[in-house]
Every structure is written in structure tokens, then in C-alpha cells.
Scaffold this motif. Structure first.
Motif, PDB file in Angstrom:
ATOM      1  N   GLN A 323       0.807  -1.212  -0.157  1.00 46.52           N
ATOM      2  CA  GLN A 323      -0.041   0.006   0.125  1.00 46.52           C
ATOM      3  C   GLN A 323       0.925   1.406  -0.038  1.00 46.52           C
ATOM      4  N   ALA A 324       2.168   1.191   0.097  1.00 49.12           N
ATOM      5  CA  ALA A 324       3.032   2.466   0.098  1.00 49.12           C
ATOM      6  C   ALA A 324       3.108   3.224  -1.348  1.00 49.12           C
ATOM      7  N   HIS A 325       3.399   4.308  -1.110  1.00 45.04           N
ATOM      8  CA  HIS A 325       3.612   5.187  -2.067  1.00 45.04           C
ATOM      9  C   HIS A 325       5.057   5.879  -2.019  1.00 45.04           C
ATOM     10  N   ASN A 326       5.971   5.729  -2.956  1.00 43.09           N
ATOM     11  CA  ASN A 326       7.277   6.326  -3.017  1.00 43.09           C
ATOM     12  C   ASN A 326       7.386   7.103  -4.278  1.00 43.09           C
ATOM     13  N   PRO A 327       7.076   8.267  -4.912  1.00 41.53           N
ATOM     14  CA  PRO A 327       7.215   8.712  -6.219  1.00 41.53           C
ATOM     15  C   PRO A 327       8.420   8.860  -6.902  1.00 41.53           C
ATOM     16  N   GLU A 328       9.494   8.623  -5.906  1.00 40.81           N
ATOM     17  CA  GLU A 328      10.806   8.537  -6.310  1.00 40.81           C
ATOM     18  C   GLU A 328      11.307   7.176  -7.024  1.00 40.81           C
ATOM     19  N   LEU A 329      10.432   6.142  -6.699  1.00 38.82           N
ATOM     20  CA  LEU A 329      10.637   4.713  -7.302  1.00 38.82           C
ATOM     21  C   LEU A 329       9.895   4.519  -8.707  1.00 38.82           C
ATOM     22  N   ASN A 330      10.138   3.374  -9.244  1.00 43.47           N
ATOM     23  CA  ASN A 330       9.525   3.143 -10.543  1.00 43.47           C
ATOM     24  C   ASN A 330       8.666   1.823 -10.626  1.00 43.47           C
ATOM     25  N   GLU A 331       8.814   1.349  -9.517  1.00 37.20           N
ATOM     26  CA  GLU A 331       8.099   0.024  -8.888  1.00 37.20           C
ATOM     27  C   GLU A 331       7.737  -0.049  -7.652  1.00 37.20           C
ATOM     28  N   LEU A 332       6.603  -1.218  -7.486  1.00 39.08           N
ATOM     29  CA  LEU A 332       6.332  -1.346  -5.859  1.00 39.08           C
ATOM     30  C   LEU A 332       7.450  -1.992  -5.228  1.00 39.08           C
ATOM     31  N   TYR A 363       2.846  -0.534  -9.029  1.00 43.71           N
ATOM     32  CA  TYR A 363       2.997   1.013  -8.714  1.00 43.71           C
ATOM     33  C   TYR A 363       2.152   1.999  -9.217  1.00 43.71           C
ATOM     34  N   TYR A 364       1.766   1.847 -10.458  1.00 44.60           N
ATOM     35  CA  TYR A 364       0.828   2.556 -11.171  1.00 44.60           C
ATOM     36  C   TYR A 364      -0.619   2.472 -10.854  1.00 44.60           C
ATOM     37  N   THR A 365      -0.830   1.781  -9.837  1.00 46.76           N
ATOM     38  CA  THR A 365      -2.324   1.654  -9.390  1.00 46.76           C
ATOM     39  C   THR A 365      -2.135   2.518  -8.044  1.00 46.76           C
ATOM     40  N   THR A 366      -3.272   3.248  -7.906  1.00 47.48           N
ATOM     41  CA  THR A 366      -3.301   4.114  -6.781  1.00 47.48           C
ATOM     42  C   THR A 366      -3.231   3.426  -5.342  1.00 47.48           C
ATOM     43  N   PRO A 367      -2.504   4.062  -4.460  1.00 53.30           N
ATOM     44  CA  PRO A 367      -2.334   3.378  -3.055  1.00 53.30           C
ATOM     45  C   PRO A 367      -3.811   3.341  -2.509  1.00 53.30           C
ATOM     46  N   ALA A 368      -4.631   3.983  -2.778  1.00 52.90           N
ATOM     47  CA  ALA A 368      -6.037   3.872  -2.363  1.00 52.90           C
ATOM     48  C   ALA A 368      -6.814   2.564  -2.917  1.00 52.90           C
ATOM     49  N   ARG A 369      -6.314   2.511  -4.212  1.00 49.70           N
ATOM     50  CA  ARG A 369      -6.871   1.365  -4.911  1.00 49.70           C
ATOM     51  C   ARG A 369      -6.429  -0.125  -4.204  1.00 49.70           C
ATOM     52  N   ARG A 370      -5.154  -0.122  -4.180  1.00 50.30           N
ATOM     53  CA  ARG A 370      -4.221  -1.136  -3.560  1.00 50.30           C
ATOM     54  C   ARG A 370      -4.808  -1.491  -2.105  1.00 50.30           C
ATOM     55  N   ALA A 371      -5.305  -0.483  -1.436  1.00 52.37           N
ATOM     56  CA  ALA A 371      -5.494  -0.800  -0.210  1.00 52.37           C
ATOM     57  C   ALA A 371      -7.090  -1.455   0.026  1.00 52.37           C
ATOM     58  N   GLN A 372      -7.818  -1.508  -1.076  1.00 53.46           N
ATOM     59  CA  GLN A 372      -9.087  -2.154  -1.112  1.00 53.46           C
ATOM     60  C   GLN A 372      -8.839  -3.700  -1.089  1.00 53.46           C
ATOM     61  N   ALA A 373      -7.605  -4.200  -1.405  1.00 58.34           N
ATOM     62  CA  ALA A 373      -7.402  -5.725  -1.553  1.00 58.34           C
ATOM     63  C   ALA A 373      -7.319  -6.285   0.023  1.00 58.34           C
ATOM     64  N   SER A 374      -8.368  -6.396   0.493  1.00 59.00           N
ATOM     65  CA  SER A 374      -8.290  -6.833   1.967  1.00 59.00           C
ATOM     66  C   SER A 374      -8.438  -8.445   1.965  1.00 59.00           C
ATOM     67  N   GLY A 375      -8.647  -9.134   0.950  1.00 63.02           N
ATOM     68  CA  GLY A 375      -8.584 -10.317   0.678  1.00 63.02           C
ATOM     69  C   GLY A 375      -8.134 -10.808  -0.438  1.00 63.02           C
ATOM     70  N   PHE A 376      -7.940 -12.345  -0.592  1.00 61.80           N
ATOM     71  CA  PHE A 376      -7.547 -12.843  -1.914  1.00 61.80           C
ATOM     72  C   PHE A 376      -8.557 -12.465  -2.918  1.00 61.80           C
ATOM     73  N   ASP A 377      -9.766 -12.415  -2.757  1.00 62.25           N
ATOM     74  CA  ASP A 377     -10.630 -12.106  -4.164  1.00 62.25           C
ATOM     75  C   ASP A 377     -10.581 -11.000  -4.556  1.00 62.25           C
ATOM     76  N   GLN A 378     -10.289  -9.821  -3.576  1.00 58.46           N
ATOM     77  CA  GLN A 378     -10.195  -8.328  -4.058  1.00 58.46           C
ATOM     78  C   GLN A 378      -8.904  -8.184  -4.606  1.00 58.46           C
ATOM     79  N   PHE A 379      -7.661  -9.108  -4.143  1.00 57.66           N
ATOM     80  CA  PHE A 379      -6.507  -8.833  -4.961  1.00 57.66           C
ATOM     81  C   PHE A 379      -6.470  -9.597  -6.167  1.00 57.66           C
ATOM     82  N   ARG A 380      -7.260 -10.686  -6.492  1.00 60.35           N
ATOM     83  CA  ARG A 380      -7.279 -11.289  -7.703  1.00 60.35           C
ATOM     84  C   ARG A 380      -8.078 -10.275  -8.913  1.00 60.35           C
ATOM     85  N   GLU A 381      -9.078  -9.675  -8.398  1.00 61.12           N
ATOM     86  CA  GLU A 381      -9.552  -8.786  -9.321  1.00 61.12           C
ATOM     87  C   GLU A 381      -8.707  -7.658  -9.553  1.00 61.12           C
TER      88      GLU A 381
END
Length: 598
Positions: A323-332, A363-381
Motif C-alpha cells: 500500500q506504500a507510495h514513493n514517487p521516487e521509485l519506478n516499481e512497488l 506501482y501505477y495503481t493508486t495506493p487507495a485502490r491497492r488498499a482495497q485488497a483486504s482479501g485474496f478475492d479482491q486482490f485477484r480482481e
């Protein structure tokens, strides 16, 4: 079909411009905000007109109407912006010389700000570079949709007639919502085994109204629900329950409860509205085609389920990094071994998506969107969405007929919107308001900070002037407001809340405010024409007369007033300086002789 223009121009313009509208016809909040922003931008531009140079002889290239810094504003660019402004204001503005110059000056102001942002190095900050990369991907995804999906969509008369039917048909439905397909299937199985919407809703919804009403959504009509939800609901009969429907937010199981259709749909009315019906039909068919493409591609993928399970375990153990965001990187920054980066997670027709690709796409998916993956099913989608995006970007980047100049221009123009926002934030930081200024403003203009007359009102909206006048006369003769509203009122949402708007200061009613000041509780006002095919009758339910406020009561309002006043002064001064610094110039003769079709 005209190419879309990718422009973000909302900005932090804290000026309330209400004189040109009160409520907009059947549109969502974003569209209403767009109207206010458009008018606000124009009015602010009017304040700065004298800052633009006017020369006796045109010094510009052919086809160019204005310059500022390194930017040239072409005739086509300007007329496109003027058309956009005209549409965003509900086609309720006379495009006279003053309005033309105001729209053009808004563009000059925008590009002067971009020049300043570049000079300050804002375009090279890590956050700016990250946002530019997001913009590039967004523009390319829209190009993919346009070339591979939307250009293939055929809109027929049957589509137009279906939109017309829905426009004239009101539905009422309940739903049960689930974030994942697994949860939705579980709910559906419970319903199949005798459970009811009333028994399941309390465990499904946090919203107390939905929980206590069996998920009742009230009344709705065309374009007021997610398109997949709408498609399903309009294919059902009262009492029917649907299988889980995939929407943009999750899954819904729908129970249709009521259908109310207009008694007579005439060919004359269809013909009159056909142009707008076709626009809605095309937008709907393009969205449906886009979703169908996503389903087709992701279902055809060969998925490495074991690899996905391992990846999910890694994410579960490092959720903060996911869920982290560091704009100085180029990947998660997940701890992935070099050997694991090449593991293929999905493949399709020569396309391969590896763990390394995942680190980039995540990395180019917003942290807020990534944070919604509270379980495997959400992550899979989420993963399926990332894979689809990577696949689409690969196709469009290799598309031989791609207009790369247009793509680059769209990326630049959208990025200018980011720099514009950065400038507005900079202006906010420059404003300082102290207690003495707040007190002085209140002491100097205490009458300005009185509590204004408030009116508690209900509305009735019409698309026909003659109907509005006829119903207004019936109401004044004693007809029931509620009955007339259900029979004639246009927006479904207005009917659902019995036309109730709220208890509002009379200043919120804009141009019709003066006509309401003497209307007493129980009386009617109108009809008022707000925009084309949009008429309003108001019922006043109650009045609260204006009164003077103490300093303590008024202090937040006074502080906001001082801040906005000082902010506008500083902003205007800065814009004036920038226009002068970057030699803003308008060819007025060319501007006033340009002709175009709306």
C-alpha cells in the motif's frame, strides 16, 4: 468523429458563481460542478482581460489567435474550447465578443501558469513525474479503447429507441451488494434457499436506510445507475430477482419492485430528442463494449494460479509495502528475489505478464485502490485489471496507425492541468490571515455577514414550458403538489425525495433569488427557465428571516471571506505579472472574425 481533448481545468477556484444557474437538468454532480467551474473560470478570466497585450498589427502565424510564452493558441484550439464552454454552461450563454475574449484569456492564463511552473521546476518534482506517467497511461488506455473497441461500436435505431423507452420509464428496485463474486454467489444461494432481501440486507449494508429497507434503492431511470445494473434492471419484470451482476464497484443482486412507464411515447417526441438519444446510446454501447472486452481478454488468459497464490502470500506478509507510495521509485518495493521477477503470472496470444510486470503495474495503481485488497478475492480482481491494462498498453503502443503527435499533445495538455493545480496550491500557501484582519472585516461590513433569508423549498422540474405553466396554474388553484410531481416531474431522484431540496439561503438561488424573496410559506413560484428544455416550479415550505450575527457566530464566515478576498488579490496580481513576463498577446481582429458551427 472529433478527437477527444484531454483537459483537466477544475482548479481550486473558490468563487461561487450562481447568477447563471440554480439547478441543472438531469445531470450528475460532476456535470453540475463542471458547469460552475466553467462559469467561474470565465468570470475570473474577465478580471484579467486588461493584462493581455493588444497590438495594432497582428504579429502571429497564420491560424494563430494568441500567444503566451512558448505557447501558440490556434484558431482550432480556441474554437474547441469555446464549444466546450458553451456545452458546459448548458448552452445558456451568448457567445459575444466579451465571452469569446474571456474564454481565450482563460487559456492564456493557463499557459502562463504552465510557463511559471516549468520555471519553478514543478514539472520535474517526483510527484509531478509520477503523475505524468499516470496521465500517459490514461491517455494511451483511452486510445486503446477508441481504436480497438469504440470505433467498432455500431449504434442502431433500436439502441436509440431503447434509450428513449428508458428515459420515459421509471423503475424501483432493491439490491444486495457484494465486493467479490464469491460473496455475491453466497448471497444468491441463500436467496435460492428461501432467504429474503429483508433478512439479508442488515448483514450486507452499513448504511442504516439500506439495511432497514431490504436494500431499497428507490426510483431511478436512464443513466442514473451503473450501466450493467441498468441493463439488467430494464430487462426484468416486477418481482424478478437477478443473478449477481458485475458493476464498476462490485456485484449486485437486483430485485425489481416497480415499473412506471409514460402513458404515450410519440414519434414526434422521439424525433425531437433523437440527436441526444443517439449520444447517450453511443456512450452506453461503448461502455458495455469496453467491459465485454475486459471479460473476454481476462477469461481467455492462461493464469498461473500457483504463482498468484505465492504472490498473494508475499503481499499478505508485506501489506504496508503493497500500500506504500514513493514517487521516487519506478516499481512497488516488495521483497522479490531476482529469479522470481521473470515468473509468468498470465499469458495470452504471445503476451506475457511476469512478477516484474506486476511490480510496475501495481506501482501505477493508486495506493487507495491497492488498499482495497483486504482479501485474496479482491486482490485477484485487482490483478486481472493490471494484467488487462498491461495487455492493452502493449497493443496500443505497437498500433501502426496511432497518431502519436495527438497522443503526446493530449498527455501534455492533461499534465498542464496537474501543474495548474500545483499553482493553485502554491497560491493557497501564500495567503496569511490574522485575527486583526478578520475583526476589521467584520467591523467594516457587519451587514455582509448577517444570516440571509432562508427558504425551505421543494422543486418540480419540467422539460416543456407549456407543461410547466399548466401545472403551475393547477397548483395555484389547489391541486396536490405530490400528485402533480409524480405525474409530471422530470428527474426521478427529485420524485424519490418528493421534490425536497432543503432549507437554503436565498442567495443560493442565483438569478431567481429576487423573485423568491417575497414568497410566503405554502405559496408557489415559477415557472423559471433554467436552461434549454429545463423549467422549474418551486414550492416554499417555510421561511427563516434574515438576522444580524455576532462576531463569534460570524467568525468562520468572515475568516473565509478574508481568505478568499486576499487569495483572489494575490492570484490576480500573480497572473497579471505572469502575462506580462511571458508577453501574452491576442489578435483581437482575428478573434472577432472567427466563425464556426456549434
Amino acid at each position: 468523429m472529433e478527437k477527444p481533448v484531454f483537459v483537466e481545468f477544475d482548479g481550486k477556484l473558490n468563487v461561487a458563481i450562481r447568477r447563471m444557474n440554480f439547478r441543472m437538468p438531469k445531470c450528475n454532480q460532476d456535470q453540475r460542478r463542471g458547469f460552475r467551474v466553467a462559469v467561474t473560470a470565465l468570470v475570473l478570466a474577465m478580471w484579467g482581460l486588461s493584462c493581455v497585450a493588444e497590438r495594432d498589427e497582428p504579429l502571429l502565424s497564420d491560424g494563430v489567435v494568441a500567444t503566451v510564452g512558448s505557447f501558440e493558441i490556434s484558431d482550432r484550439h480556441f474554437t474547441n474550447q469555446l464549444k466546450r464552454f458553451y456545452l458546459r454552461t448548458g448552452q445558456a450563454v451568448n457567445l459575444n465578443e466579451e465571452v469569446r475574449l474571456g474564454v481565450l484569456d482563460a487559456r492564456i492564463e493557463r499557459y502562463a501558469i504552465v510557463e511559471y511552473a516549468r520555471e519553478q521546476g514543478w514539472d520535474r518534482e517526483p510527484d509531478a513525474l509520477y503523475n505524468r506517467a499516470l496521465i500517459e497511461r490514461k491517455v494511451l488506455m483511452e486510445a486503446y479503447q477508441r481504436h480497438f473497441i469504440h470505433d467498432l461500436v455500431q449504434v442502431t435505431e433500436s439502441h436509440e429507441r431503447e434509450v428513449f423507452r428508458r428515459y420515459n420509464t421509471t423503475l424501483r428496485a432493491s439490491h444486495l451488494f457484494a465486493e467479490t463474486r464469491r460473496e455475491a454467489d453466497s448471497l444468491y444461494n441463500l436467496l435460492q434457499n428461501g432467504a429474503t432481501f429483508d433478512s439479508l440486507a442488515p448483514s450486507v449494508f452499513r448504511d442504516p436506510e439500506l439495511a432497514s429497507s431490504g436494500g431499497d434503492l428507490g426510483y431511478f431511470s436512464l443513466d442514473e445507475m451503473d450501466i450493467a445494473f441498468e441493463e439488467q434492471a430494464y430487462s426484468m419484470q416486477p418481482g424478478q430477482i437477478s443473478a449477481p451482476v458485475k458493476t464498476s464497484r462490485g456485484y449486485s443482486i437486483i430485485k425489481l419492485t416497480e415499473v412506471a412507464a409514460a402513458p404515450m411515447l410519440t414519434e414526434t417526441e422521439f424525433a425531437r430528442r433523437r440527436s441526444s438519444l443517439r449520444q447517450v446510446a453511443r456512450a452506453q454501447q461503448e461502455e458495455l463494449a469496453t467491459r465485454a472486452d475486459i471479460r473476454q481478454v481476462t477469461s481467455a488468459m492462461d493464469w498461473n494460479e500457483a504463482g498468484i497464490d505465492v504472490l498473494w502470500e508475499l503481499i499478505s506478509e508485506n501489506s504496508s509495502l503493497y500500500q506504500a507510495h514513493n514517487p521516487e521509485l519506478n516499481e512497488l518495493p516488495l521483497p522479490v528475489d531476482d529469479g522470481a521477477r521473470d515468473v509468468v503470472l498470465a499469458r495470452y496470444q504471445g503476451f506475457r505478464f511476469t512478477v516484474g510486470d506486476f511490480l510496475t503495474e501495481a506501482y501505477y495503481t493508486t495506493p487507495a485502490r491497492r488498499a482495497q485488497a483486504s482479501g485474496f478475492d479482491q486482490f485477484r480482481e485487482q490483478l486481472e485489471g493490471m494484467v488487462y491494462r498491461s495487455y492493452a498498453l502493449g497493443l496500443i503502443n505497437n498500433y501502426p496507425s496511432l497518431d502519436r503527435a495527438f497522443i503526446q499533445g493530449s498527455i501534455e495538455e492533461t499534465f498542464y492541468g496537474y501543474l495548474f493545480e500545483r499553482f493553485e496550491g502554491y497560491i493557497d500557501q501564500q495567503v496569511r490571515v490574522d485575527e486583526a484582519q478578520v475583526r476589521a472585516a467584520f467591523d467594516s461590513y457587519p451587514e455582509e455577514f448577517a444570516s440571509p433569508l432562508h427558504l425551505e423549498v421543494a422543486e418540480m422540474v419540467f422539460t416543456s414550458e407549456s407543461t410547466a405553466e399548466r401545472v403551475a396554474e393547477r397548483l395555484r388553484q389547489g391541486a396536490s403538489f405530490e400528485e402533480q410531481l409524480q405525474e409530471y416531474g422530470a428527474p426521478v431522484e427529485s420524485k424519490r425525495r418528493q421534490g425536497y431540496i432543503g432549507n437554503l439561503p436565498v442567495t443560493e438561488f442565483g438569478a431567481i433569488g429576487p423573485a423568491l424573496r417575497d414568497v410566503q410559506a405554502g405559496e408557489y413560484a415559477g415557472p423559471f427557465q433554467i436552461a434549454e428544455d429545463y423549467y422549474l416550479v418551486l414550492r416554499v415550505l417555510g421561511r427563516t428571516e434574515s438576522r444580524a450575527l455576532s462576531f463569534r457566530e460570524a467568525e468562520p464566515q468572515v475568516r473565509d471571506y478574508v481568505f478568499r478576498t486576499r487569495r483572489q488579490q494575490q492570484r490576480t496580481a500573480k497572473i497579471t505579472e505572469l502575462k506580462s513576463r511571458y508577453n501574452a498577446y491576442v489578435d483581437l481582429q482575428r478573434l472577432n472574425t472567427l466563425s464556426f458551427e456549434l
